[in-house]
Write a protein that holds these residues in place. Structure first.
Motif, PDB file in Angstrom:
ATOM      1  N   ASP A  87      -0.434  -6.771   7.694  1.00  0.00           N
ATOM      2  CA  ASP A  87       0.992  -6.494   7.874  1.00  0.00           C
ATOM      3  C   ASP A  87       1.605  -5.927   6.594  1.00  0.00           C
ATOM      4  O   ASP A  87       2.499  -5.100   6.636  1.00  0.00           O
ATOM      5  N   GLY A 122       1.546  -2.306   6.295  1.00  0.00           N
ATOM      6  CA  GLY A 122       2.577  -1.640   7.082  1.00  0.00           C
ATOM      7  C   GLY A 122       3.867  -1.423   6.320  1.00  0.00           C
ATOM      8  O   GLY A 122       4.720  -0.636   6.718  1.00  0.00           O
ATOM      9  N   GLY A 128       3.001   3.776   6.067  1.00  0.00           N
ATOM     10  CA  GLY A 128       2.619   2.393   6.352  1.00  0.00           C
ATOM     11  C   GLY A 128       2.201   2.169   7.790  1.00  0.00           C
ATOM     12  O   GLY A 128       1.161   1.561   8.051  1.00  0.00           O
ATOM     13  N   GLY A 129       3.030   2.681   8.731  1.00  0.00           N
ATOM     14  CA  GLY A 129       2.747   2.459  10.146  1.00  0.00           C
ATOM     15  C   GLY A 129       1.392   3.014  10.554  1.00  0.00           C
ATOM     16  O   GLY A 129       0.603   2.343  11.232  1.00  0.00           O
ATOM     17  N   LEU A 154      -1.439   1.047   9.039  1.00  0.00           N
ATOM     18  CA  LEU A 154      -1.591  -0.229   9.731  1.00  0.00           C
ATOM     19  C   LEU A 154      -2.410  -0.042  10.995  1.00  0.00           C
ATOM     20  O   LEU A 154      -3.324  -0.816  11.286  1.00  0.00           O
ATOM     21  N   ARG A 155      -2.096   1.031  11.754  1.00  0.00           N
ATOM     22  CA  ARG A 155      -2.823   1.270  13.002  1.00  0.00           C
ATOM     23  C   ARG A 155      -4.280   1.616  12.729  1.00  0.00           C
ATOM     24  O   ARG A 155      -5.172   1.205  13.472  1.00  0.00           O
ATOM     25  N   GLU A 166      -2.050  -1.646  17.497  1.00  0.00           N
ATOM     26  CA  GLU A 166      -0.786  -2.164  16.978  1.00  0.00           C
ATOM     27  C   GLU A 166      -0.958  -3.547  16.370  1.00  0.00           C
ATOM     28  O   GLU A 166      -0.263  -3.916  15.437  1.00  0.00           O
TER      29      GLU A 166
END
Lengths: 152, 361
Positions: free
Chosen positions: B157, B160, B166-167, B170-171, B177
Motif C-alpha cells: 500500500d 501506492g 503510485g497507482g 501498486l497494480r 487492485e
C-alpha cells in the motif's frame, strides 16, 4: 622422557588432533546430509484405503463398451463384454504404466502409448505388455457397479 | 595424490587457474583491531548459500497458489521428514542474513571503506542489500498466512502513495487492485527467479571487486596494520572464515531446533486484521516512524512525507561515495561518521521502540 620419545609423541598428538578434526567435520557433513536425504524422499502419500469403489452404472455401460474410473490413487477400467458381462481391471498398462482404454472397433483393451493389446480377460495378446492387467472383483447391485480388489 | 595432481593439471590447462591461485597465495588480509569486521561479508555469503540450498529444497513441496500455499507449507512442517527443520532454517537464516548484511554494511560505512576505487563495490553492495530486503519482503507472503497477508497489504500500500505512478506501481506489484492469488504468483516469481538471478550477477561483481581492491584499512588503523603482519588469505583467513561459518551454522541449527518457525493461521482476505500486526523486524524502524507521524504535516499527508524522507535518505546513503569527498582521497571525515552514526542509531532505536511497543500490545 627421552628425546626420541618426545619426537614420536609430537606427530602422534598431531595425528590425534587431525583425527578429531576429520571426524567432527565428517559428523557435521553427515548431520547435514542425513536430514537432506530424508527430506527429499517424499512421505508416503495418504493411500486411500479403498475397499470398494463405485465404478459406474450399468445404464451407461452397454455391451461392448468400457470406461475408466478412479480406484484409490490409480485408474481402473470397467468393461462390458459384447456378451454383456461386466469385468474390471487395473487400467495401468503392465508395460510402462500408461492408462489403457476399451477399443470398440477391436472389441478388446488397448494401450495407446506403445500399441499394447489385451484380451477382455486382461491377458496381453499383442504388443509389448509383459503381464496381464490386475483383475478386480465386480459386484453389480441394481444399476450400480461396485469394484473391489480380489481377495487373497 | 597423483590423481588429484593430474585432475588439477587437466583443469589448469583449460582454465588457466595458476595465476588465480598465485594471486590468492600472495593475498593478505590486514591485521588490526577491527579485522573481525571483515568476516561479516563472508558470513552473509554463507547465509545466502544456506538460503539457496534450503530454498531449492522448499521448492520440492511448495505450491504457489492461494488454495494450496498454506497447506503445502503445513505439509512440509508436519508430514515431510525434517521439513520443519528445512523451513525453520530457511526462515531463521533469512533473518540472520539480513542481520549479517546490516552489520557488514554498517561496518563498511563506519570504516568509510566506500571511497574510490571501492565506490562500485559499495553500490553493488547497496543493491545486494536492496535485493536482500526484497527477498525478505516477497518471501514473507509465500506461506499465505494472516500475518503475511496483512504485512504485504500494508507494505504494498505504501508503494501506492508514490505521486503520479503510485497507482500503476501498486497494480504491477500486486497483480491487481488488491493482494490476491495474483500477488502470490508474482511474489513467488520474484522470490524464486528474478531476485536470485539479480543477486547472483551483483554478487559476482561484488566479490570480483573485493578481490580486485582487497579490503580497505581506515586511516586511523593504517599504522597498526603496517606494524602487524597481515593474515595470509590462504589458508589462514579462509580457515578463520570457515570457523565463523561453523558458528553461524551452529546458531542456525540451535534456533531452528529450539524455536521452529511458526506457520500461523491461514490467510483470510475477508477477515479483519489481527491486533499487534507488525512487519519483519528489519522494516520496523520505517513502520514505527510512520506510525508516529501526525496525519498531516504542513498540509501534506504525514505518511507521504515520511516515505519521501526515507526514500531521500536511501538515495543519500547510496550516494555516500560521491557526497563524502574526503573518502575519495582516503581521508577521514567527521561529518560522514557523525551522520552515519546518527542514522544507524536512529534505526536501531526505532526498531527497539517498535519491538517493545509490539510486545506490550
Amino acid at each position: 622422557m627421552s628425546p626420541n620419545a618426545a619426537a614420536e609423541a609430537k606427530p602422534t598428538r598431531r595425528a590425534w588432533l587431525s583425527w578429531l578434526l576429520g571426524t567432527s567435520l565428517g559428523a557435521v557433513a553427515l548431520s547435514i546430509l542425513y536430514p537432506l536425504v530424508r527430506y527429499v524422499l517424499p512421505p508416503p502419500s495418504a493411500e486411500s484405503q479403498t475397499g470398494r469403489v463405485l465404478a459406474g452404472r450399468r445404464s451407461e455401460l452397454p455391451p461392448g463398451s468400457g470406461k475408466t474410473f478412479r480406484f484409490g490413487a490409480k485408474p481402473g477400467i470397467v468393461v462390458a463384454t459384447p456378451g454383456g458381462e461386466i469385468r474390471a481391471f487395473s487400467a495401468v498398462c503392465t508395460h510402462l504404466a500408461c492408462t489403457v482404454q476399451y477399443r470398440k472397433d477391436l472389441q478388446h483393451i488397448w494401450c495407446a502409448c506403445h500399441d499394447g493389446h489385451y484380451s477382455l480377460e486382461g491377458v496381453p495378446i499383442a504388443g509389448p505388455p509383459p503381464r496381464p492387467l490386475e483383475r478386480y472383483d465386480v459386484a453389480v447391485k441394481g444399476d450400480e457397479i461396485w469394484v473391489s480388489r480380489q481377495q487373497g | 595424490m597423483r590423481s588429484a595432481r593430474s585432475a588439477w593439471r587437466f583443469l589448469d590447462d583449460r582454465l588457466r587457474l595458476e595465476p588465480v591461485v598465485a594471486f590468492l597465495r600472495e593475498k593478505e588480509v590486514p591485521r588490526h583491531r577491527l579485522t573481525w569486521a571483515y568476516f561479516f561479508g563472508g558470513l552473509s555469503l554463507f547465509f545466502l548459500a544456506v538460503q539457496v540450498t534450503t530454498g531449492i529444497l522448499l521448492l520440492l513441496y511448495y505450491r504457489p497458489t492461494p488454495e494450496a500455499a498454506y497447506e503445502s507449507v503445513e505439509f512440509v512442517m508436519t508430514r515431510v521428514e525434517f521439513g520443519w527443520l528445512v523451513r525453520s532454517v530457511h526462515a531463521w537464516s533469512a533473518n540472520l542474513m539480513v542481520l549479517s548484511v546490516v552489520v557488514h554494511m554498517s561496518s563498511v560505512y563506519l570504516m568509510r571503506s566506500y571511497g574510490r576505487p571501492r565506490d562500485l563495490t559499495w553500490w553493488t553492495g547497496m543493491l545486494l542489500l536492496a535485493a536482500t530486503l526484497g527477498f525478505g519482503f516477497s518471501g514473507y507472503l509465500l506461506p499465505w498466512n494472516t500475518l503475511a497477508f496483512f504485512a504485504t497489504r500494508v507494505g504494498t500500500d505504501m508503494v501506492g502513495k508514490v505521486p503520479l505512478v503510485g497507482g500503476s506501481l501498486l497494480r504491477v506489484l500486486r497483480g491487481g487492485e488488491d493482494v490476491s492469488g495474483a500477488t502470490l504468483t508474482r511474489f513467488f516469481g520474484l522470490h524464486a527467479a528474478v531476485l536470485p538471478l539479480l543477486a547472483f550477477v551483483l554478487l559476482g561483481l561484488h566479490l570480483l571487486l573485493v578481490q580486485r581492491h582487497n579490503v580497505h584499512v581506515p586511516p586511523s588503523l593504517r599504522e597498526e596494520a603496517r606494524r602487524r603482519p597481515g593474515i595470509p588469505f590462504l589458508p589462514d583467513f579462509t580457515l578463520r572464515e570457515l570457523v565463523v561459518w561453523l558458528i553461524g551454522l551452529a546458531l542456525l541449527a540451535a534456533l531452528a531446533a529450539f524455536r521452529p518457525w511458526e506457520l500461523g493461521a491461514r490467510a483470510d482476505p475477508f477477515a479483519s486484521a489481527p491486533a499487534g500486526i507488525q512487519p519483519e523486524w528489519y522494516f520496523l524502524f520505517v513502520f514505527q516512524t510512520l506510525k508516529l507521524l501526525p496525519a498531516r504535516i504542513l498540509g501534506v499527508e504525514g505518511e507521504l512525507l515520511g516515505l519521501a524522507a526515507f526514500g531521500a535518505a536511501a538515495v543519500l546513503w547510496f550516494l555516500a561515495p560521491v557526497l563524502d569527498r574526503a573518502s575519495r582521497r582516503g581521508e577521514p571525515s567527521r561529518t560522514a561518521t557523525v551522520v552515519g552514526l546518527a542514522v544507524l542509531l536512529y534505526a536501531a532505536a526505532m526498531t527497539l521502540y517498535a519491538a517493545l511497543a509490539g510486545r506490550r500490545s
